[in-house]
Design an enzyme around this catalytic site. Structure first.
Site, PDB file in Angstrom:
ATOM      1  CE1 TYR A  30      -4.372  -1.490   0.184  1.00 38.55           C
ATOM      2  CE2 TYR A  30      -3.087  -3.160   1.254  1.00 38.55           C
ATOM      3  CZ  TYR A  30      -4.353  -2.723   0.851  1.00 38.55           C
ATOM      4  OH  TYR A  30      -5.179  -3.512   0.552  1.00 38.55           O
ATOM      5  CB  VAL A  31       3.746   2.470   1.961  1.00 38.99           C
ATOM      6  CG1 VAL A  31       4.750   3.602   1.904  1.00 38.99           C
ATOM      7  CG2 VAL A  31       2.764   2.627   3.057  1.00 38.99           C
ATOM      8  NE  ARG A  87       0.217  -6.975  -1.845  1.00 40.00           N
ATOM      9  CZ  ARG A  87       0.286  -6.221  -0.650  1.00 40.00           C
ATOM     10  NH1 ARG A  87       1.357  -5.920  -0.201  1.00 40.00           N
ATOM     11  NH2 ARG A  87      -0.745  -6.086  -0.097  1.00 40.00           N
ATOM     12  CB  VAL A 144       9.399  -4.636   4.024  1.00 38.71           C
ATOM     13  CG1 VAL A 144      10.376  -4.581   2.773  1.00 38.71           C
ATOM     14  CG2 VAL A 144      10.383  -4.175   5.164  1.00 38.71           C
ATOM     15  CG  ASN A 145       5.153  -6.623   5.673  1.00 38.97           C
ATOM     16  OD1 ASN A 145       5.835  -6.784   4.472  1.00 38.97           O
ATOM     17  ND2 ASN A 145       5.101  -7.668   6.172  1.00 38.97           N
ATOM     18  CG  LEU A 203      -3.728  12.169  12.402  1.00 34.57           C
ATOM     19  CD1 LEU A 203      -3.176  11.644  11.012  1.00 34.57           C
ATOM     20  CD2 LEU A 203      -4.697  13.411  12.260  1.00 34.57           C
ATOM     21  CB  CYS A 221      -0.806   3.621  10.383  1.00 33.61           C
ATOM     22  SG  CYS A 221       0.109   3.488   8.745  1.00 33.61           S
TER      23      CYS A 221
HETATM   24  C1  UDX Z   1      -3.748   7.157   8.560  1.00 34.95           C
HETATM   25  C2  UDX Z   1      -2.956   8.753   8.637  1.00 34.95           C
HETATM   26  O1  UDX Z   1      -4.009   9.587   8.282  1.00 34.95           O
HETATM   27  C3  UDX Z   1      -1.858   8.879   7.463  1.00 34.95           C
HETATM   28  O2  UDX Z   1      -1.530  10.311   7.619  1.00 34.95           O
HETATM   29  C4  UDX Z   1      -0.773   7.942   7.776  1.00 34.95           C
HETATM   30  O3  UDX Z   1       0.202   7.997   6.888  1.00 34.95           O
HETATM   31  C5  UDX Z   1      -1.300   6.643   7.618  1.00 34.95           C
HETATM   32  O4  UDX Z   1      -2.469   6.432   8.514  1.00 34.95           O
HETATM   33  P1  UDX Z   1      -5.273   5.982   7.014  1.00 34.95           P
HETATM   34  O5  UDX Z   1      -4.692   4.788   8.024  1.00 34.95           O
HETATM   35  O6  UDX Z   1      -5.172   5.652   5.503  1.00 34.95           O
HETATM   36  O7  UDX Z   1      -4.129   6.775   7.319  1.00 34.95           O
HETATM   37  O8  UDX Z   1      -6.653   6.164   7.277  1.00 34.95           O
HETATM   38  P2  UDX Z   1      -7.233   7.489   8.093  1.00 34.95           P
HETATM   39  O9  UDX Z   1      -7.966   8.228   7.152  1.00 34.95           O
HETATM   40  O10 UDX Z   1      -6.457   8.148   8.852  1.00 34.95           O
HETATM   41  O11 UDX Z   1      -8.506   6.896   9.014  1.00 34.95           O
HETATM   42  C6  UDX Z   1      -7.773   5.773  10.044  1.00 34.95           C
HETATM   43  C7  UDX Z   1      -8.996   5.338  10.779  1.00 34.95           C
HETATM   44  O12 UDX Z   1      -9.694   6.169  11.288  1.00 34.95           O
HETATM   45  C8  UDX Z   1     -10.382   4.542   9.847  1.00 34.95           C
HETATM   46  O13 UDX Z   1     -10.771   3.518  10.341  1.00 34.95           O
HETATM   47  C9  UDX Z   1     -11.253   5.698   9.699  1.00 34.95           C
HETATM   48  O14 UDX Z   1     -12.667   5.271   9.501  1.00 34.95           O
HETATM   49  C10 UDX Z   1     -11.191   6.227  11.181  1.00 34.95           C
HETATM   50  N1  UDX Z   1     -11.740   7.760  11.390  1.00 34.95           N
HETATM   51  C11 UDX Z   1     -10.882   8.531  10.778  1.00 34.95           C
HETATM   52  C12 UDX Z   1     -12.595   7.855  12.229  1.00 34.95           C
HETATM   53  O15 UDX Z   1     -13.059   7.171  12.984  1.00 34.95           O
HETATM   54  N2  UDX Z   1     -13.038   9.281  12.397  1.00 34.95           N
HETATM   55  C13 UDX Z   1     -12.504  10.366  11.777  1.00 34.95           C
HETATM   56  O16 UDX Z   1     -12.970  11.501  12.039  1.00 34.95           O
HETATM   57  C14 UDX Z   1     -11.395   9.965  10.944  1.00 34.95           C
HETATM   58  P1  ADP Z   2       2.410  -1.185   3.799  1.00 32.48           P
HETATM   59  O1  ADP Z   2       1.263  -1.027   4.053  1.00 32.48           O
HETATM   60  O2  ADP Z   2       3.468  -0.793   4.957  1.00 32.48           O
HETATM   61  O3  ADP Z   2       2.814  -1.010   2.315  1.00 32.48           O
HETATM   62  P2  ADP Z   2       1.963  -4.112   2.883  1.00 32.48           P
HETATM   63  O4  ADP Z   2       2.038  -5.268   3.768  1.00 32.48           O
HETATM   64  O5  ADP Z   2       1.026  -3.675   1.997  1.00 32.48           O
HETATM   65  O6  ADP Z   2       2.445  -2.944   3.945  1.00 32.48           O
HETATM   66  O7  ADP Z   2       3.202  -4.308   1.846  1.00 32.48           O
HETATM   67  C1  ADP Z   2       4.742  -4.635   2.224  1.00 32.48           C
HETATM   68  C2  ADP Z   2       5.473  -5.486   1.131  1.00 32.48           C
HETATM   69  O8  ADP Z   2       6.630  -5.840   1.591  1.00 32.48           O
HETATM   70  C3  ADP Z   2       4.744  -6.848   0.908  1.00 32.48           C
HETATM   71  O9  ADP Z   2       4.252  -6.936  -0.490  1.00 32.48           O
HETATM   72  C4  ADP Z   2       5.735  -7.901   1.237  1.00 32.48           C
HETATM   73  O10 ADP Z   2       5.657  -9.086   0.637  1.00 32.48           O
HETATM   74  C5  ADP Z   2       6.815  -7.251   0.849  1.00 32.48           C
HETATM   75  N1  ADP Z   2       8.020  -7.816   1.487  1.00 32.48           N
HETATM   76  C6  ADP Z   2       8.270  -8.086   2.888  1.00 32.48           C
HETATM   77  N2  ADP Z   2       9.705  -8.353   3.221  1.00 32.48           N
HETATM   78  C7  ADP Z   2      10.281  -8.214   1.766  1.00 32.48           C
HETATM   79  C8  ADP Z   2      11.693  -8.372   1.462  1.00 32.48           C
HETATM   80  N3  ADP Z   2      12.634  -8.902   2.255  1.00 32.48           N
HETATM   81  N4  ADP Z   2      12.068  -8.252  -0.004  1.00 32.48           N
HETATM   82  C9  ADP Z   2      10.911  -7.773  -0.637  1.00 32.48           C
HETATM   83  N5  ADP Z   2       9.611  -7.483  -0.311  1.00 32.48           N
HETATM   84  C10 ADP Z   2       9.423  -7.706   0.976  1.00 32.48           C
END
Ligand code: UDX
Ligand code: ADP
Length: 488
Positions: free
Chosen positions: A11-12, A38, A86-87, A223, A272
């Site tokens: 996702y990142v 993936r 990576v995660n 947050l 997060c």
């Molecule tokens: C968050 C941070 O916002 C972002 O800056 C960071 O990089 C990653 O974590 P994200 O997890 O994608 O982003 O979602 P976010 O929009 O922050 O929502 C997080 C959770 O809080 C969700 O479950 C959302 O539904 C909930 N939420 C958010 C509430 O319950 N109320 C709110 O007012 C806002």
């Molecule tokens: P995030 O939300 O932080 O991006 P994800 O779980 O979506 O986390 O993605 C992390 C990715 O990193 C996964 O697809 C996983 O397979 C990959 N990963 C983990 N360890 C390694 C590694 N040693 N080399 C390459 N990819 C890796």
């Protein structure tokens, strides 16, 4: 052409690298991952994650200056800058279990970089990591350096899921932490030059390494704290007859407070918030700061309380049992416009209802059946290890069916729980839904998206977080009598 490599196509890593490729046509961007499934999804028309605008960016750059590959070692060895995305889930076992970050994936990536590198590199930490992780990377690299110079930078990602592409294209700030040495400053400048191709210079903040790492944890903790604060208020609103959305509105007009992150809900989710706060708590404890640790821990306690409270409301309202009753669950993702279910409150709520032997009929516009079944059959602590690294649990949850639309989910149901704020749930034909349900028909709106007055006119018994209670929901004595906590 400058070559950069992003390790981790999640996702990142996926969206971040794609936007760098879009904005920097002179840079060759390789995104690598150990997961074959993936990477093949990134190379197909069915991307592994859903983000508005992502497909367009990937289609524009893939095959030009953006590639996805499982040949991790080749691309790392060729790159001048390596982004680590990576995660870093919460440790499930051993020292610090349930709190500390599990750095297994991260460490194996760092060791691999040390093994394959032949030339100097800048290593950029993207994933959220505990403070002073950069130091640990440096140690791993230094011990295997073969004379190679590595500069470690912390460049935490602040994107939100669902708006990732917009957040990456128009960030409110880019944070780069690095060493104060001349080499460190040179590395910071190299990364700054990449972002400066589309981000205004005054939005690029440079700090020392530890400040950048801690800022990311602090950002998410602040947050999440706002959400727990408004959720704590929502319980008080229900007890007093105040309405939480009116309280939020009043607060939001105070320019010192502002309007964001004040929506009361069934609880926050996502990969997060909880993980980063637990990390913060662990670091505070490790530094002997127990009062600070307890302060932040309370943000999570209130979040668990909110999910528990919701389940108890459902069960206690429906005559103190949901055993054998069909409950429609609308929404499973942790928020709208994403298919991500990591740490979604829906998991805990569904498990709580299943614990009381409810039959669940779940509908989410984006989350797959396989994902929901896995989430409901996985242990809590293991939720945030990437799903493709888990063995599939063959015992599908028998009390759960996953259906294709909200009408199918609600047909013959005794109650409905709204757990994600998808827009389509606002405009359903609730009269038709009511007609097709068992009576009395209950709705529990965990996201405050429905018009309570209209639903009551139709005949529903309605609970909406933080809003004045239906007289039905206020039995004599304690509202939650006899119902156990789902999250101890
Ligand atoms: C968050 C941070 O916002 C972002 O800056 C960071 O990089 C990653 O974590 P994200 O997890 O994608 O982003 O979602 P976010 O929009 O922050 O929502 C997080 C959770 O809080 C969700 O479950 C959302 O539904 C909930 N939420 C958010 C509430 O319950 N109320 C709110 O007012 C806002
Ligand atoms: P995030 O939300 O932080 O991006 P994800 O779980 O979506 O986390 O993605 C992390 C990715 O990193 C996964 O697809 C996983 O397979 C990959 N990963 C983990 N360890 C390694 C590694 N040693 N080399 C390459 N990819 C890796």
């Amino acid at each position: 052409m400058v070559k950069i490599c992003g390790i981790g196509a999640g996702y990142v890593g996926g969206p971040t690298m794609a936007v760098i490729a879009l904005k920097c046509p002179s840079i060759e961007v390789a995104v690598v991952d150990i997961s074959h499934s993936r990477i093949s999804a990134w190379n197909s028309d069915q991307l592994p994650i859903y983000e508005p605008g992502l497909e367009e960016v990937v289609k524009e750059c893939r095959g030009k200056n953006l590639l996805f590959s499982t040949d991790v070692e080749k691309h790392v060895s060729e790159a001048e800058i390596v982004f680590l995305s990576v995660n870093t889930p919460t440790k499930a076992r051993g020292l610090g279990a349930g709190k500390a970050a599990d750095l297994t994936y991260w460490e194996s990536a760092a060791r691999m970089i040390a093994d394959v590198s032949q030339s100097n590199k800048i290593i950029v930490e993207k994933s959220t990591v505990p403070v002073r992780t950069a130091e640990a990377i440096e140690k791993i690299l230094a011990h295997n350096s073969k004379g190679i110079n590595y500069q470690i930078l912390s460049n935490p990602e602040f994107l939100s899921e669902g708006t990732a592409i917009q957040d990456l294209l128009n960030p409110d700030r880019v944070l780069i932490g690095g060493k104060e040495s001349p080499e460190g400053q040179k590395a910071i400048q190299a990364l700054k030059d990449i972002y400066a191709q589309w981000v205004q210079e005054d939005k690029i903040i440079t700090t020392n390494l530890w400040s950048a790492e801690l800022s990311k944890l602090a950002d998410n903790a602040f947050l999440a704290q706002r959400i727990s604060s408004i959720n704590a208020m929502s319980a008080l609103c229900e007890a007093t007859g105040a309405e939480v959305s009116q309280v939020s509105l009043a607060l939001s007009k105070n320019t010192k407070i502002g309007s964001k992150f004040l929506n009361a809900s069934v609880g926050f989710g996502g990969s997060c918030f909880q993980k980063d706060i637990l990390n913060l708590v662990y670091i505070c404890e490790g530094n002997g700061l127990s009062e600070v640790a307890n302060y932040w821990k309370q943000v999570i306690n209130v979040n668990d309380y909110q999910k528990n409270r919701f389940v108890k409301r459902v069960i206690s309202s429906m005559f103190n049992t949901v055993s054998g009753k069909k409950i429609a669950v609308l929404g499973f993702a942790f928020k709208k416009d994403t298919s991500d279910t990591r740490k979604t409150p829906a998991i805990d709520v569904c498990k709580g209802l299943l614990g009381d032997e409810a039959r669940l009929s779940i509908y989410d516009p984006r989350v797959t059946e396989d994902q929901i079944q896995r989430d409901l059959s996985t242990n809590n602590v293991e939720w945030d290890h990437p799903i493709h690294l888990h063995p599939l649990n063959p015992t599908m949850v028998k009390q759960v069916s996953i259906v294709r639309d909200a009408y199918e989910a609600t047909k013959d149901a005794h109650g409905i729980c709204i757990l994600t704020e998808w827009d389509e749930f606002k405009t359903l034909d609730y009269q038709k839904i009511y007609d097709d349900m068992q009576k009395p028909a209950f709705i529990f709106d965990g996201r405050n998206i429905l018009n309570v007055g209209k639903l009551r006119e139709i005949g529903f018994i309605v609970y909406s977080i933080g809003k004045p209670l239906d007289s039905w929901l206020k039995p004599e004595g304690h509202a939650y009598s006899g119902v156990m906590d789902i999250i101890p």
